[in-house]
Design a protein around this motif. Sequence first.
Motif, PDB file in Angstrom:
ATOM      1  N   ASP A 212       1.689  11.663   4.480  1.00 56.51           N
ATOM      2  CA  ASP A 212       1.406  12.359   5.723  1.00 56.51           C
ATOM      3  C   ASP A 212       0.338  11.615   6.523  1.00 56.51           C
ATOM      4  N   ALA A 213       0.085  12.092   7.721  1.00 59.94           N
ATOM      5  CA  ALA A 213      -0.874  11.436   8.609  1.00 59.94           C
ATOM      6  C   ALA A 213      -2.281  11.428   8.017  1.00 59.94           C
ATOM      7  N   ILE A 214      -2.658  12.498   7.314  1.00 52.36           N
ATOM      8  CA  ILE A 214      -3.993  12.550   6.706  1.00 52.36           C
ATOM      9  C   ILE A 214      -4.127  11.447   5.660  1.00 52.36           C
ATOM     10  N   SER A 215      -3.116  11.289   4.823  1.00 53.35           N
ATOM     11  CA  SER A 215      -3.148  10.239   3.802  1.00 53.35           C
ATOM     12  C   SER A 215      -3.224   8.858   4.442  1.00 53.35           C
ATOM     13  N   GLN A 216      -2.478   8.661   5.508  1.00 50.98           N
ATOM     14  CA  GLN A 216      -2.508   7.374   6.184  1.00 50.98           C
ATOM     15  C   GLN A 216      -3.893   7.089   6.758  1.00 50.98           C
ATOM     16  N   GLU A 217      -4.526   8.110   7.300  1.00 54.33           N
ATOM     17  CA  GLU A 217      -5.879   7.935   7.836  1.00 54.33           C
ATOM     18  C   GLU A 217      -6.887   7.676   6.712  1.00 54.33           C
ATOM     19  N   LEU A 218      -6.681   8.293   5.562  1.00 56.06           N
ATOM     20  CA  LEU A 218      -7.571   8.062   4.422  1.00 56.06           C
ATOM     21  C   LEU A 218      -7.480   6.624   3.921  1.00 56.06           C
ATOM     22  N   GLY A 219      -6.354   5.965   4.177  1.00 54.62           N
ATOM     23  CA  GLY A 219      -6.172   4.585   3.751  1.00 54.62           C
ATOM     24  C   GLY A 219      -7.283   3.677   4.243  1.00 54.62           C
ATOM     25  N   ALA A 220      -7.774   3.912   5.458  1.00 52.33           N
ATOM     26  CA  ALA A 220      -8.860   3.097   6.003  1.00 52.33           C
ATOM     27  C   ALA A 220     -10.134   3.261   5.177  1.00 52.33           C
ATOM     28  N   LEU A 221     -10.331   4.441   4.627  1.00 52.69           N
ATOM     29  CA  LEU A 221     -11.524   4.713   3.830  1.00 52.69           C
ATOM     30  C   LEU A 221     -11.350   4.342   2.362  1.00 52.69           C
ATOM     31  N   LEU A 222     -10.197   4.685   1.788  1.00 52.85           N
ATOM     32  CA  LEU A 222      -9.982   4.524   0.351  1.00 52.85           C
ATOM     33  C   LEU A 222      -9.214   3.268  -0.034  1.00 52.85           C
ATOM     34  N   GLY A 223      -8.662   2.572   0.937  1.00 53.79           N
ATOM     35  CA  GLY A 223      -7.887   1.378   0.636  1.00 53.79           C
ATOM     36  C   GLY A 223      -6.420   1.708   0.429  1.00 53.79           C
ATOM     37  N   ASN A 224      -5.632   0.665   0.253  1.00 57.08           N
ATOM     38  CA  ASN A 224      -4.188   0.815   0.130  1.00 57.08           C
ATOM     39  C   ASN A 224      -3.770   0.757  -1.339  1.00 57.08           C
ATOM     40  N   GLY A 225      -4.357   1.628  -2.153  1.00 51.87           N
ATOM     41  CA  GLY A 225      -4.055   1.667  -3.574  1.00 51.87           C
ATOM     42  C   GLY A 225      -2.811   2.478  -3.860  1.00 51.87           C
ATOM     43  N   LEU A 226      -2.549   2.721  -5.123  1.00 48.70           N
ATOM     44  CA  LEU A 226      -1.350   3.427  -5.562  1.00 48.70           C
ATOM     45  C   LEU A 226      -1.229   4.804  -4.925  1.00 48.70           C
ATOM     46  N   LEU A 227      -2.325   5.500  -4.781  1.00 45.80           N
ATOM     47  CA  LEU A 227      -2.296   6.854  -4.237  1.00 45.80           C
ATOM     48  C   LEU A 227      -1.815   6.893  -2.791  1.00 45.80           C
ATOM     49  N   LEU A 228      -2.203   5.931  -1.986  1.00 41.25           N
ATOM     50  CA  LEU A 228      -1.932   5.997  -0.554  1.00 41.25           C
ATOM     51  C   LEU A 228      -0.900   5.003  -0.042  1.00 41.25           C
ATOM     52  N   SER A 229      -0.504   4.047  -0.851  1.00 41.29           N
ATOM     53  CA  SER A 229       0.444   3.039  -0.373  1.00 41.29           C
ATOM     54  C   SER A 229       1.870   3.574  -0.390  1.00 41.29           C
TER      55      SER A 229
END
Length: 182
Positions: free
Chosen positions: A84-101
Amino acid sequence: MWEQMIGNGASEQVGGKLPGPGLMENVLFHLDFVDDQMGAYHDMFDEYGPVFRMWLGPYKFFAIAEPELIEEVLLRKPMAFHKDAISQELGALLGNGLLLSEGEHWRHQRKLIAPNLQPRQIETYAEVMVDQTERMIEKWGDREVRRFDRDLQEITLRVVVQTLFDLDLEHRIETVAEALDD
């Protein structure tokens, strides 16, 4: 799309459209969630069943408490579900790891971690979790007031360090926990 992806059983169970709270109940859920996260979800699953839809501001999301459906989303059809959009926005903070990629990057990361998620390996994690939990409880005083968030942070740190690195941080755990609080 969700109803199509989760299969006929769940779609038929909810009549082709997922149930969920109306506007006021959704707001009340979020207020309850602040004080009791698990209790708030438990109440919603009791009310709407093992799969329901909700809103967090402008974002729609789905809550799933049925193991077969969770397996379908995470293992059998992961490419059909997008973050979702929230997860995509969190990518900038948490990186593009398994959880958000997503996509090929997610598939590559999933293959790398797969050996650590096999049932035999998870059994060893469970043993460490039980051992660390028992060790923590032994240190608690009778009717002692505790900071549960701190206890969870500490036990998570102990389990991760022991299972991933085979280290025991007993003599440094307070230092590491304080550093994480800062």
